[in-house]
Write an enzyme that holds these catalytic residues in place. Structure first.
Site, mmCIF file in Angstrom:
data_model
loop_
_atom_site.group_PDB
_atom_site.id
_atom_site.type_symbol
_atom_site.label_atom_id
_atom_site.label_comp_id
_atom_site.label_asym_id
_atom_site.label_seq_id
_atom_site.Cartn_x
_atom_site.Cartn_y
_atom_site.Cartn_z
ATOM 1 C CG ASP A 199 -25.897 -12.209 -31.474
ATOM 2 O OD1 ASP A 199 -25.569 -12.565 -31.014
ATOM 3 O OD2 ASP A 199 -26.198 -12.735 -32.430
ATOM 4 C CG ASP A 237 -31.910 -10.872 -36.960
ATOM 5 O OD1 ASP A 237 -33.642 -10.308 -36.273
ATOM 6 O OD2 ASP A 237 -32.005 -11.398 -37.265
ATOM 7 C CD GLU A 247 -29.405 -13.084 -30.777
ATOM 8 O OE1 GLU A 247 -29.867 -13.911 -32.549
ATOM 9 O OE2 GLU A 247 -29.286 -12.727 -30.843
ATOM 10 C CG ASP A 267 -28.096 -8.863 -34.576
ATOM 11 O OD1 ASP A 267 -28.695 -9.224 -33.607
ATOM 12 O OD2 ASP A 267 -27.664 -9.324 -35.116
#
Length: 776
Positions: free
Chosen positions: A462, A466, A388, A464
Site C-alpha cells: 500500500d 505501513d 500486503e 501508506d
C-alpha cells in the site's frame, strides 16, 4: 558522466602511488565544467621521440599512450589500456591542460579532442603538477549535471586506499566542500564501514610485499550478523572479487581454525570446526592489492584474474593474522566467541530446516496454501507478487494473468532480519513461505539461484506508512539474505496509482498529485483563454497549458522553501534584486541593495560579511519558526530564531536556479491583472489580480464535475482496476531494485533497521521536511 572525472583523477592517483603527489583538488564549476589539479611532476611537455609532437599532445590525443605502458613511469597503475584521458578529451566541448613543470607554465586547449592552439608557454612558476579543466559534450553525454555525492564516494574511497594523500572536492554550484585525508588508510576505512555498528575490537592491519605485490588488509568485527567485504586491485573496486578475495577468505578460515586447534581457549569455545561463513559473520574487511600487471576479467574490471595473487595473499594473512591472535588473546577470544555463536546458530538453523523439510514445509511439493501459483513452468516468464494482506491478495489473485503471474499474500510485518540471526529468521512463518515459494533454499550450504522459480519478484504494498515499512522489511530481507536476486536484476517494486480520476469508461489513474494536477490543467486549458491586461493579448490551448505547468512547478518549489521556514518574500526579493550568480555576491553595492530590500519587507538581516574562502559577500537572514499549541495559539517561549545564509551555496543550488528559470518564463506573461474567458461562452469572464489566484482557480475548476478517489490501500481497488493499473505488463510501471554503492546501501540499512536509535533519529530529523504527504 562521472567516469570522466574518475579517469582524470586516476592519472593523479598514479602519480601519488609513484610517490610524486600528495594533494589532489577537484572542483565542479557553476557551468558544470570540472577541474582536477594535482601537485605531481606534471605531464611531460617535451617532444615525443616517435610521434615528433609534445608528449602532452600524445597523451591527450593518442590511444594506448599512457605512462602505464612504460614500466619506468609507473610500477603500479589503475589503468589498463591507456585510453582514459584521451577519451575524456574527445568527449569534452572544451578541454584545457595547464602543466607546471621545470619552472614553467605550459597551456593547451582542445575542443572535442581537436587542439585549437599549439602547446604554449605562459609564464614561470615554482609549482609542479597538472591542472585539467574540461566541460562534457552534451551532444554525446545525456547530461552534464555532475552529482556531488557520487564523486564524493569515489574520492573518499581513493583517499582511504592511498593513505597520506589529501583529496578535496568543492562544488561551486552548491557551496559544498569536503576534504579527505586518512593517515590510517585502510584502518580508517574499516572504522568508517563500522561507524553505525558496535565494534568488538580495534581494527587489525595486515600489510606486506610479496613478489612485487603490495598487499594490505584491514579487519574489524562488529555485533551484526552480516559480512562487509570489499576488495580492490590497484584502487579499482573489484565488486566480483577475484583471486585476492579467495586467498583472503581461505586464509581467514584456516588461521582461525588453526588457532582453535592450538587449545589455548576455554573448553566451552572448543568446537569441531568452524566454517568460513561462521567466521565471517559480523566481519568488516578491506583487501587491497597493488601489482604491476593486473589481469581483470571483462572490460569493466570487476574481477581480478591474476591466479598467483591468491597464494601471496593467503600466505601473508596466515602469517600475520596468526601472529596477531597469539599476541592478542583477548581480541582472539572475542572473534572466536562470535564465530562459535554463529556456528551454533547455523546448526540450530540446520535442525530447524531439516525439521521443516521432514514436515514438508520447505519443499516444492507442499507450497504454502496462500500461494496462488501460475501455469507456466518457465522461470524467465514467471512473476511473483508479494502482496500486503489478504484483502489486496484477494484482488490480485482475481485480477492477475494466471498463465505467468503468481500471488503470495503476506500477513502483517515480516521479521526485521537486520536484528536477527539466521536461526531466528528461519522461525518466521512469513519468511519461510517466501523461501519455499522462491525455491532457491537459503544459507550458503544450500542456496542456489539456479533453482529460482520466478525471474520477476515484485513487492506490491500500500501507499501508506505501513506499506512503506513492509516494503523496507522485505528489501532488508533480500539484501541481507539473498543479495544475488538484486544483483541479477530479479527484484522489482510495483507502482500502484494514488488517484483515480473520472467515472465509468473515462477513468484515468495517476501515481501522484502532480500528475493528477497536470491532467486537471490540461482539461481546463483547452476550454479557456487568458487575456494579459498589460499587453492586451491572449494565450490559449498549448501556450496556456505550458504557462500553468510552469506555475505549478514554481509554486511547488516555493512550497519546498516554505517547509524549511524560508518565506517566499525572501526568495522573491532576491529574484527581484537580480541575484543570479556569484558575480552578484561579489558586488558590495548590489549586496547592500539586497539587504535594504529585505529589511523593507520586515525581514531581519545581518550585516554583510566577506567570506574569504568562497570569495563572496554573504548575509544571514533570520527565520522565525513558531510552534502552536492544540488551539493553534503561538507558544511564546517556543519561538525559535534560526538563520539561513544567503551565499554562494544558496544562489547556485539546483532548487534556486530552477526557480529562477521558471520565474523568467512566467514573467513573460506579465504580473496581472488577468481576464479569463470561456471559449464556448464569451460572456463568461473572470478577473484575477495575480498568478496564484489564476492557478488556484484552474485547479479548482478542473476538479468540478469530476470524481477523484485517493487510494490508501490496494484492497480498495477491484481486481480489474489492479490489473489495469499495476499488474498488466503492457501498461504498468515497475521500479527495478539495484545496488549502486554497496557501502552507502549497507549504511542506510544499518541506520533504518539496525539496533542503534540515534542515527535513525538524526536521519528522520534531517529528511522530515522533504516529506510533503504522509499517510498514517
Amino acid at each position: 558522466l562521472h567516469h570522466l572525472v574518475y579517469e582524470v583523477v586516476d592519472n593523479s592517483i598514479d602519480e601519488a602511488m609513484a610517490g610524486y603527489c600528495n594533494e589532489i583538488n577537484v572542483t565542479i564549476h557553476t557551468d558544470n565544467s570540472v577541474s582536477v589539479k594535482d601537485n605531481g611532476r606534471g605531464i611531460p611537455v617535451g617532444i615525443h621521440q616517435k610521434e615528433k609532437i609534445p608528449a602532452l599532445e600524445v597523451v591527450l590525443t593518442k590511444l594506448h599512450a599512457g605512462g602505464k605502458f612504460d614500466n619506468d613511469s609507473y610500477k603500479v597503475s589503475g589503468g589498463l589500456h591507456g585510453v582514459g584521458i584521451s577519451v575524456v578529451n574527445a568527449l569534452s566541448i572544451s578541454f584545457e591542460a595547464t602543466i607546471y613543470t621545470n619552472g614553467k607554465i605550459y597551456y593547451q586547449h582542445y575542443e572535442k579532442g581537436v587542439k585549437t592552439i599549439e602547446l604554449t608557454e605562459k609564464g614561470e612558476t615554482s609549482e609542479t603538477g597538472t591542472l585539467i579543466h574540461f566541460k562534457p559534450d552534451t551532444s554525446i553525454m545525456n547530461s552534464d549535471d555532475f552529482i556531488f555525492d557520487i564523486l564524493v564516494r569515489r574520492l573518499r574511497e581513493l583517499a582511504f586506499l592511498n593513505k597520506g594523500i589529501k583529496i578535496t572536492i568543492e562544488d561551486e554550484r552548491s557551496d559544498e566542500k569536503k576534504e579527505f585525508f586518512y593517515e590510517g588508510g585502510l584502518l580508517s576505512y574499516v572504522e568508517y564501514l563500522n561507524k553505525r555498528n558496535t565494534v568488538l575490537h580495534k581494527p587489525i592491519l595486515i600489510y606486506g610485499n610479496k613478489n612485487d605485490v603490495q598487499i594490505e588488509v584491514a579487519i574489524q568485527y562488529n555485533n551484526t550478523y552480516s559480512e562487509k567485504l570489499f576488495s580492490f586491485a590497484n584502487n579499482i573496486n573489484t565488486v566480483e572479487g577475484g583471486f585476492h578475495l579467495i586467498g583472503f577468505k581461505a586464509a581467514l578460515t584456516r588461521t582461525i581454525n588453526q588457532y582453535l586447534t592450538n587449545g589455548n581457549l576455554p573448553k566451552n569455545l572448543h568446537q569441531a570446526k568452524i566454517s568460513g561463513d561462521d567466521i565471517r559473520e559480523g566481519l568488516a574487511a578491506i583487501i587491497s592489492v597493488k601489482l604491476m600487471s593486473p589481469q581483470f576479467e571483462g572490460q569493466t574490471k570487476t574481477k581480478l584474474g591474476n591466479s598467483e595473487v591468491k597464494g601471496l595473499v593467503e600466505s601473508l594473512v596466515n602469517e600475520k593474522l596468526g601472529a596477531f591472535l597469539e599476541e592478542n588473546p583477548q581480541t582472539a577470544k572475542k572473534i572466536i566467541e562470535k564465530a562459535v555463536e554463529a556456528s551454533r546458530a547455523r546448526d540450530a538453523a540446520k535442525r530447524a530446516r531439516d525439521l521443516a523439510r521432514n514436515k514438508g514445509a520447505l519443499v516444492d511439493s507442499t507450497l504454502p496454501g496462500k500461494l496462488a501459483d501460475c501455469q507456466s513452468s518457465d522461470p524467465a516468464v514467471r512473476e511473483l507478487f508479494l502482496v500486503e494482506g489478504d484483502s489486496a491478495g484477494g484482488s490480485a489473485k482475481q485480477g492477475r494473468d494466471r498463465k505467468f503471474q503468481a500471488i503470495l499474500p503476506l500477513k502483517g510485518k515480516i521479521l526485521n532480519v537486520e536484528k536477527a540471526r539466521f536461526d531466528k529468521v528461519l522461525k518466521s512463518e512469513e519468511i519461510k513461505n517466501i523461501i519455499t515459494v522462491l525455491g532457491t533454499g537459503i544459507g550458503s550450504e544450500e542456496y542456489n539461484i539456479e533453482k529460482l522459480r520466478y525471474h520477476k519478484i515484485i513487492i506490491m504494498t500500500d501507499a501508506d506508512v505501513d506499506g512503506s515499512h513492509i516494503r523496507t522489511l522485505l528489501l532488508t530481507f533480500f539484501y541481507r539474505q539473498m543479495p544475488e536476486l538484486i544483483n541479477s536484476g530479479y527484484l522489482y517494486i510495483a507502482q500502484p496509482p494514488l488517484f483515480k480520476f473520472g467515472k465509468g469508461k473515462n477513468e484515468k489513474y495517476f501515481k501522484d498529485e502532480q500528475t493528477l494536477n497536470d491532467q486537471l490543467l490540461k482539461k481546463i486549458c483547452f476550454q479557456k483563454k487568458l487575456m494579459l491586461e498589460d499587453e492586451k493579448k491572449f494565450i490559449s490551448e498549448n501556450n496556456l497549458y505550458i504557462f500553468m505547468n510552469d506555475l505549478q512547478d514554481y509554486f511547488s518549489l516555493l512550497g519546498q522553501y516554505k517547509r524549511h521556514k524560508i518565506e517566499p518574500d525572501i526568495i522573491l526579493a532576491m529574484i527581484d534584486a537580480g541575484v543570479e550568480s556569484k558575480e552578484f555576491l561579489q558586488d558590495h553595492e548590489k549586496m547592500n541593495s539586497l539587504k535594504t530590500i529585505l529589511e523593507s519587507k520586515n525581514i531581519t538581516v545581518s550585516d554583510l560579511f566577506w567570506n574569504e574562502e568562497r570569495n563572496v559577500f554573504e548575509i544571514n537572514v533570520k527565520l522565525k519558526t513558531k510552534e502552536l499549541d492544540e488551539n493553534n495559539f503561538i507558544i511564546p517561549q517556543r519561538i525559535k530564531n534560526k538563520y539561513t545564509k544567503i551565499g554562494r551555496g544558496f544562489v547556485h543550488s539546483k532548487k534556486y536556479q530552477q526557480l529562477l528559470s521558471l520565474y523568467k518564463k512566467i514573467s513573460s506573461f506579465g504580473n496581472g491583472p488577468y481576464t479569463l474567458i470561456d471559449i464556448n461562452n464569451k460572456d463568461d469572464c473572470k478577473l484575477f489580480s495575480d498568478k496564484k489566484s489564476v492557478f488556484d482557480f484552474f485547479i479548482k475548476e478542473g476538479k468540478k464535475g469530476i470524481y477523484i478517489q485517493r487510494y490508501k490501500g490496494l484492497g480498495e481497488m477491484n481486481p480489474d482496476q489492479l490489473w489495469k493499473t499495476t499488474m498488466n505488463p503492457d501498461k504498468r510501471t515497475l521500479l527495478s531494485v539495484k545496488v549502486k554503492d554497496s557501502v552507502e546501501t549497507d549504511e542506510i540499512f544499518s541506520i533504518l533497521m539496525g539496533d542503534i536509535v540515534e542515527p535513525r533519529r538524526n536521519f528522520i530529523q534531517k529528511n522530515a521536511l522533504e516529506v510533503s504527504t504522509l499517510d498514517i
